[in-house]
Design a protein around this motif. Sequence first.
Motif, PDB file in Angstrom:
ATOM      1  N   LEU A  31       0.825  -1.215   0.000  1.00  0.00           N
ATOM      2  CA  LEU A  31       0.000   0.000   0.000  1.00  0.00           C
ATOM      3  C   LEU A  31       0.858   1.263   0.000  1.00  0.00           C
ATOM      4  N   THR A  32       1.991   1.219   0.677  1.00  0.00           N
ATOM      5  CA  THR A  32       2.901   2.364   0.688  1.00  0.00           C
ATOM      6  C   THR A  32       3.449   2.618  -0.718  1.00  0.00           C
ATOM      7  N   ILE A  38       0.748   6.836  -6.684  1.00  0.00           N
ATOM      8  CA  ILE A  38      -0.426   7.711  -6.832  1.00  0.00           C
ATOM      9  C   ILE A  38      -0.004   9.173  -6.695  1.00  0.00           C
ATOM     10  N   HIS A  39       0.906   9.453  -5.782  1.00  0.00           N
ATOM     11  CA  HIS A  39       1.399  10.826  -5.623  1.00  0.00           C
ATOM     12  C   HIS A  39       2.212  11.271  -6.844  1.00  0.00           C
ATOM     13  N   LYS A  40       2.676  10.306  -7.632  1.00  0.00           N
ATOM     14  CA  LYS A  40       3.412  10.617  -8.866  1.00  0.00           C
ATOM     15  C   LYS A  40       2.485  10.659 -10.081  1.00  0.00           C
ATOM     16  N   GLY A  41       1.182  10.434  -9.853  1.00  0.00           N
ATOM     17  CA  GLY A  41       0.224  10.584 -10.943  1.00  0.00           C
ATOM     18  C   GLY A  41      -0.537   9.334 -11.336  1.00  0.00           C
ATOM     19  N   TYR A  42      -0.249   8.192 -10.747  1.00  0.00           N
ATOM     20  CA  TYR A  42      -1.009   6.977 -11.074  1.00  0.00           C
ATOM     21  C   TYR A  42      -2.408   7.067 -10.458  1.00  0.00           C
ATOM     22  N   VAL A  43      -3.323   6.255 -10.984  1.00  0.00           N
ATOM     23  CA  VAL A  43      -4.715   6.241 -10.521  1.00  0.00           C
ATOM     24  C   VAL A  43      -5.087   4.818 -10.120  1.00  0.00           C
ATOM     25  N   LEU A  44      -5.798   4.696  -9.012  1.00  0.00           N
ATOM     26  CA  LEU A  44      -6.288   3.375  -8.575  1.00  0.00           C
ATOM     27  C   LEU A  44      -7.302   2.834  -9.578  1.00  0.00           C
ATOM     28  N   MET A  45      -7.116   1.577  -9.979  1.00  0.00           N
ATOM     29  CA  MET A  45      -8.073   0.908 -10.854  1.00  0.00           C
ATOM     30  C   MET A  45      -8.761  -0.242 -10.120  1.00  0.00           C
ATOM     31  N   SER A  46      -8.211  -0.627  -8.990  1.00  0.00           N
ATOM     32  CA  SER A  46      -8.868  -1.619  -8.134  1.00  0.00           C
ATOM     33  C   SER A  46      -8.782  -1.106  -6.704  1.00  0.00           C
ATOM     34  N   HIS A  47      -9.806  -1.376  -5.944  1.00  0.00           N
ATOM     35  CA  HIS A  47      -9.806  -0.924  -4.554  1.00  0.00           C
ATOM     36  C   HIS A  47      -8.873  -1.827  -3.746  1.00  0.00           C
ATOM     37  N   SER A  62      -2.685  -7.351  -3.862  1.00  0.00           N
ATOM     38  CA  SER A  62      -2.375  -6.876  -5.210  1.00  0.00           C
ATOM     39  C   SER A  62      -3.320  -5.736  -5.536  1.00  0.00           C
ATOM     40  N   VAL A  63      -2.758  -4.677  -6.115  1.00  0.00           N
ATOM     41  CA  VAL A  63      -3.542  -3.490  -6.446  1.00  0.00           C
ATOM     42  C   VAL A  63      -3.197  -3.084  -7.875  1.00  0.00           C
ATOM     43  N   LEU A  64      -4.227  -2.774  -8.647  1.00  0.00           N
ATOM     44  CA  LEU A  64      -4.058  -2.357 -10.037  1.00  0.00           C
ATOM     45  C   LEU A  64      -4.088  -0.829 -10.124  1.00  0.00           C
ATOM     46  N   LEU A  65      -3.062  -0.282 -10.763  1.00  0.00           N
ATOM     47  CA  LEU A  65      -2.956   1.155 -10.980  1.00  0.00           C
ATOM     48  C   LEU A  65      -2.767   1.410 -12.470  1.00  0.00           C
ATOM     49  N   LYS A  66      -3.221   2.570 -12.940  1.00  0.00           N
ATOM     50  CA  LYS A  66      -2.938   2.952 -14.327  1.00  0.00           C
ATOM     51  C   LYS A  66      -2.144   4.243 -14.319  1.00  0.00           C
ATOM     52  N   GLU A  67      -1.311   4.346 -15.328  1.00  0.00           N
ATOM     53  CA  GLU A  67      -0.519   5.543 -15.503  1.00  0.00           C
ATOM     54  C   GLU A  67      -1.432   6.673 -15.944  1.00  0.00           C
ATOM     55  N   ASN A  68      -1.188   7.858 -15.412  1.00  0.00           N
ATOM     56  CA  ASN A  68      -2.036   9.007 -15.719  1.00  0.00           C
ATOM     57  C   ASN A  68      -1.137  10.187 -16.053  1.00  0.00           C
ATOM     58  N   LYS A  69      -1.409  10.812 -17.154  1.00  0.00           N
ATOM     59  CA  LYS A  69      -0.609  11.972 -17.575  1.00  0.00           C
ATOM     60  C   LYS A  69      -1.139  13.280 -16.997  1.00  0.00           C
ATOM     61  N   SER A  76      -8.039   8.898  -5.607  1.00  0.00           N
ATOM     62  CA  SER A  76      -7.103   7.795  -5.377  1.00  0.00           C
ATOM     63  C   SER A  76      -6.247   8.054  -4.146  1.00  0.00           C
ATOM     64  N   VAL A  77      -5.827   9.309  -3.973  1.00  0.00           N
ATOM     65  CA  VAL A  77      -5.024   9.671  -2.795  1.00  0.00           C
ATOM     66  C   VAL A  77      -5.818   9.397  -1.524  1.00  0.00           C
ATOM     67  N   MET A  78      -7.069   9.826  -1.500  1.00  0.00           N
ATOM     68  CA  MET A  78      -7.907   9.631  -0.305  1.00  0.00           C
ATOM     69  C   MET A  78      -8.116   8.149  -0.008  1.00  0.00           C
ATOM     70  N   ILE A  79      -8.414   7.375  -1.031  1.00  0.00           N
ATOM     71  CA  ILE A  79      -8.668   5.939  -0.832  1.00  0.00           C
ATOM     72  C   ILE A  79      -7.425   5.237  -0.314  1.00  0.00           C
ATOM     73  N   ILE A  80      -6.276   5.465  -0.956  1.00  0.00           N
ATOM     74  CA  ILE A  80      -5.063   4.740  -0.541  1.00  0.00           C
ATOM     75  C   ILE A  80      -4.631   5.159   0.861  1.00  0.00           C
ATOM     76  N   GLU A  81      -4.770   6.442   1.181  1.00  0.00           N
ATOM     77  CA  GLU A  81      -4.402   6.901   2.529  1.00  0.00           C
ATOM     78  C   GLU A  81      -5.324   6.281   3.580  1.00  0.00           C
ATOM     79  N   GLU A  82      -6.633   6.240   3.290  1.00  0.00           N
ATOM     80  CA  GLU A  82      -7.579   5.617   4.226  1.00  0.00           C
ATOM     81  C   GLU A  82      -7.261   4.133   4.423  1.00  0.00           C
ATOM     82  N   CYS A  83      -6.981   3.438   3.336  1.00  0.00           N
ATOM     83  CA  CYS A  83      -6.681   2.006   3.428  1.00  0.00           C
ATOM     84  C   CYS A  83      -5.385   1.763   4.192  1.00  0.00           C
ATOM     85  N   LEU A  84      -4.374   2.550   3.900  1.00  0.00           N
ATOM     86  CA  LEU A  84      -3.096   2.403   4.595  1.00  0.00           C
ATOM     87  C   LEU A  84      -3.251   2.675   6.087  1.00  0.00           C
TER      88      LEU A  84
END
Length: 125
Positions: A31-32, A38-47, A62-69, A76-84
Amino acid sequence: MKYVIITNNPLVRDKYPQNCEFVVGTIVNVLTRCRDLIHKGYVLMSHPFAGNVKPDCSPFKSVLLKENKGPVDFNSVMIIEECLNRVKEIIEKEGINYIDDEKVLNDFAYLDKELIKEAIETFRE
C-alpha cells in the motif's frame, strides 16, 4: 493506457510478469508503494480492499494502478491513505493473525490472484 500491478503475491508476479512490480514485504509495504505511485500521478483501478479479505488474515495484496498523464487524482489519494491508515490501525490493535498453514496461505494467494485478474479484465474492457 499502461497499467501496473503492485503486489507481494508470487502467484500474481508469475502470472503477470510484464505488468507487475513485486514488493518484498507486507501489505503495508504494498500500500505504501501504491501511495507513492499515486502521488506521482497513477490512478487506482482496483480498490485495495477488494474482495473484503481482512488485511490481518491474508498476507497477500495486489492493487491495479494505471498511468495518468494528468494531475494527481485526489480520489485515489484519499482511498489509498484511508486504506493504509486502516491496515496500520488493525495491525496495531489486533496484530497479525496469519494462519501458519501452507494450504490456507496458498488459498489466500489464489484468491488475491483471482481478484486482480477480475480487475484487469474489467480495465481492459
